[in-house]
Design an enzyme around this catalytic site. Structure first.
Site, short mmCIF file in Angstrom:
data_model
loop_
_atom_site.label_atom_id
_atom_site.label_comp_id
_atom_site.label_asym_id
_atom_site.label_seq_id
_atom_site.Cartn_x
_atom_site.Cartn_y
_atom_site.Cartn_z
N THR A 13 0.72 -1.34 -0.04
CA THR A 13 0.10 0.04 0.06
C THR A 13 0.89 1.43 0.07
OG1 THR A 13 -0.16 -0.10 2.42
CG2 THR A 13 -1.86 -0.98 1.39
N SER A 249 2.43 6.46 11.73
CA SER A 249 1.81 5.73 10.78
C SER A 249 1.96 6.30 9.36
CB SER A 249 0.43 5.48 11.02
OG SER A 249 -0.52 6.55 10.48
N LYS A 250 2.16 5.10 8.39
CA LYS A 250 2.16 5.36 7.00
C LYS A 250 0.91 6.13 6.58
CE LYS A 250 1.46 1.37 4.82
NZ LYS A 250 2.33 0.15 3.89
N ARG A 251 -0.30 5.95 6.86
CA ARG A 251 -1.54 6.89 6.78
C ARG A 251 -1.13 8.13 6.78
NH1 ARG A 251 -6.69 2.72 7.16
NH2 ARG A 251 -5.34 0.66 6.88
#
Ligand code: GLU
Length: 478
Positions: A13, A249-251
Site C-alpha cells: 500500500t 503511521s504510514k497513513r
C-alpha cells in the site's frame, strides 16, 4: 525441535514505513537466531488499497536494509505462491472445507438487509440469517447466480483464550466477535481468512505482527481449531508512537525507510535504531550491527509499552556509525551528498570529506558543513575578538601580514607543514598558538565556526586563494 519459520506479510500500500520494517526485522532476527527460515508474503487481496510499484519497494527496501528473506515471491521456495492474489483457488478450497466443518457459512444477504442490521452508530452484528440453509438451498442460490460471501461462524458464547508471548493471557468473549467475511463476493479472501490459511500452509511457527491483531487472534484460533491445525505461537508488537498521543503511521505520511535513506541516515543505523523500538537488549550496548542483533535478540526483551520514535537518537546513532567508517567507506556512501555542496568540484574531494567526517551525523549535513568555503566575503570584523582564544582585532591587524609572509614561504603546501610554520611563528612572536590559529581561520573564512581548523582549511583552499583571502582581510581591517 521443529524448525522456526517466521514471516513478514506486508500489504503493498505504499512505502515501507518504520513500523512495517520493525515487524520484518523482528521476524528476521528471531528466525535467524534460531537457525530458521524467514518468509516474505505479499498480502494484496485488498485491491482498493493497492498502490502500484509498492511490491518492488518492499523487495528493494528489504534487500537494501539487509533484512533478507529465504523464501518469497521473487526468490521462490517450496511453499509458494507467496503472493495472496495468486492463491485464490487455495482459499476457495479451504473456505468450502470450513463450511463443511461448521466454522463458516454462505451468506446471501443483500446490502439493503445488511443496512437494517446496523445500529445508530453504524455498527453491525450479523444475525446468522443464512446459517442454516441446506446444501441444496445453497446450491440452488449459487446456480441462480445470487451473489454471496462466506462468513465465519463465531460461537455466540464462550471465551477465546490464548497466550501471547508479549502481552500474556488474552481473553476475548465470542459474543464480542462478529461473523466476519472470509470470502468476499468477488471470490477474494479477506485478511482475516487468508492469514490463517497461509500461515498454516506455509508452516509458520511464530506469528510476529503489530498489536492491532492482538484481539482478532481468537477468531483466527477458532479456524485453526476447526481445521484441527496447531496454532502458531503469537508475538504481538507494541505500537510505535510519534509522541505520547500519536501513532507513527504510514497513513499519516510519516517517514519511511526510504525517506530516511534519502535524508542521509546511515542505513545500518536506521536498522539498528528500529531494532530498539520495543526491544531492549541486555546490557547497555545499543550500537549493534545486524549480526550482533541476531546474536543478542530475544523475545523476552520485547516490551508491552509503546515505543517512542526519537529521530534525534537515530541521528546520534547514525553519527556513531559515520565516526567508525574508514575514509574510503565514507566517501563511497557520502559522495552523492558531497556533490550537493557549493564547494564540490572546486577543491580536493578527499579533503572536503575529511573535514566533514566526524562533524556530521547524517550525510545530508555535509553541504552545510563545507559550503562556507565558497562563501568568503565581507564579514563582521568583531569575530577577531575572542577573549578565550586571546585574540583581538588589534592583534589581527598586527600579525596578519606576518602570517601571510610565513605562509607564502612554506614550500610544501599541506596541513602539517602549514601547521608547523604557524606554530613556529607563534613561538617567535610569543603569542599563544590558539590566538594565531583563530586569527588565521577567521581571516581566510570569515566564519566564527567552521568544519576544519585553520591549516586544514588553508590546505584545501590552496596557496594562492589563502594568501588572497589574507590580503582581503588585511584590507577589511584598515
Ligand atoms: N498484511 C497485514 C498488514 O500489513 C499483515 C499482518 C500480519 O502480519 O499478519 O498489516
Amino acid at each position: 525441535m521443529e524448525k522456526v519459520r517466521t514471516r513478514f506479510a506486508p500489504s503493498p500500500t505504499g512505502y515501507l514505513h518504520i513500523g512495517g520494517l520493525r515487524t520484518a526485522l523482528y521476524g528476521f532476527l528471531y528466525s535467524k537466531m534460531k537457525g530458521g527460515d524467514f518468509i516474505l508474503r505479499i498480502e494484496d487481496t485488498d485491491t482498493a488499497r493497492y498502490v502500484d510499484g509498492s511490491v518492488q519497494i518492499i523487495y528493494d527496501t528489504m534487500r537494501d536494509s539487509g533484512i533478507m528473506y529465504d523464501e518469497g515471491p521473487d526468490v521462490g521456495g517450496n511453499y509458494g505462491p507467496y503472493v495472496q492474489s495468486e492463491r485464490k483457488e487455495i482459499y476457495t478450497e479451504y473456505a468450502k472445507k470450513l463450511v463443511e466443518l461448521g466454522g463458516a457459512y454462505y451468506c446471501f444477504c443483500k446490502p439493503e438487509r445488511i443496512e437494517t442490521l446496523k445500529d445508530d452508530s453504524g455498527n453491525m452484528r450479523y444475525d446468522k440469517h443464512y446459517l442454516n440453509l441446506s446444501k441444496e438451498e445453497i446450491q440452488a442460490k449459487i446456480d441462480a447466480g445470487e451473489p454471496y460471501v462466506i462468513r465465519q461462524n463465531v460461537p455466540t458464547e464462550g471465551v477465546g483464550r490464548y497466550t501471547d508471548l508479549v502481552y500474556g493471557e488474552i481473553n476475548v468473549d465470542y459474543k464480542d466477535i462478529e461473523d466476519g467475511i472470509l470470502i468476499k463476493s468477488d471470490g477474494m479472501p479477506t485478511y482475516n481468512f487468508a492469514n490463517v490459511i497461509d500461515d498454516h500452509l506455509m508452516g509458520i511457527t511464530h506469528v510476529i505482527r503489530g498489536i492491532e491483531y492482538l484481539s482478532s487472534t481468537p477468531k483466527y484460533n477458532l479456524m485453526y481449531d476447526a481445521y484441527g491445525w496447531e496454532r502458531p505461537t503469537y508475538i504481538h508488537l507494541p505500537p510505535i508512537m510519534k509522541d505520547a498521543q500519536h501513532k507513527l503511521s504510514k497513513r499519516n505520511g510519516d517517514a519511511s525507510y526510504e525517506d530516511f535513506v534519502k535524508k542521509g541516515y546511515v542505513k545500518e543505523a536506521i536498522v539498528n535504531y528500529i531494532a530498539l523500538l520495543g526491544w531492549s537488549p541486555k546490557g547497555n550496548v545499543e550500537k549493534m550491527s545486524l549480526n550482533e542483533l541476531i546474536e543478542n535478540f530475544s523475545l523476552d526483551g520485547i516490551g508491552k509499552s509503546p515505543a517512542i520514535f526519537d529521530e534525534t537518537k537515530m541521528k546520534w546513532l547514525s553519527g556513531e556509525y559515520i565516526k567508525e567508517m574508514t575514509a574510503e567507506e565514507f566517501k563511497e556512501k557520502a559522495y552523492s551528498f558531497l556533490k550537493e555542496s557549493k564547494a564540490f568540484g572546486k577543491y580536493d574531494e578527499d579533503k572536503l570529506l575529511a573535514i566533514s567526517k566526524g562533524r556530521v551525523q547524517i550525510y545530508s549535513e555535509i553541504p552545510e558543513k563545507i559550503n562556507f568555503l565558497e562563501e568568503f566575503g565581507k564579514y563582521d570584523l568583531n569575530l577577531f575578538e575572542n577573549q578565550k582564544q586571546k585574540a583581538s582585532k588589534e592583534l589581527a591587524i598586527k600579525i596578519l601580514p606576518q602570517i601571510k609572509e610565513v605562509l607564502s614561504q612554506v614550500c610544501e603546501w599541506n596541513n602539517s607543514a602549514l601547521f608547523t610554520a604557524l606554530v613556529e611563528l607563534s613561538a617567535k612572536l610569543e603569542i599563544k598558538k590558539q590566538a594565531l590559529l583563530w586569527i588565521t581561520r577567521i581571516a581566510i573564512t570569515g566564519f566564527e565556526s567552521t568544519a576544519g581548523g585553520a591549516t586544514e582549511i588553508a590546505d584545501i583552499l590552496g596557496k594562492e586563494e589563502t594568501l588572497r583571502r589574507i590580503d582581503c582581510s588585511i584590507e577589511f581591517l584598515k
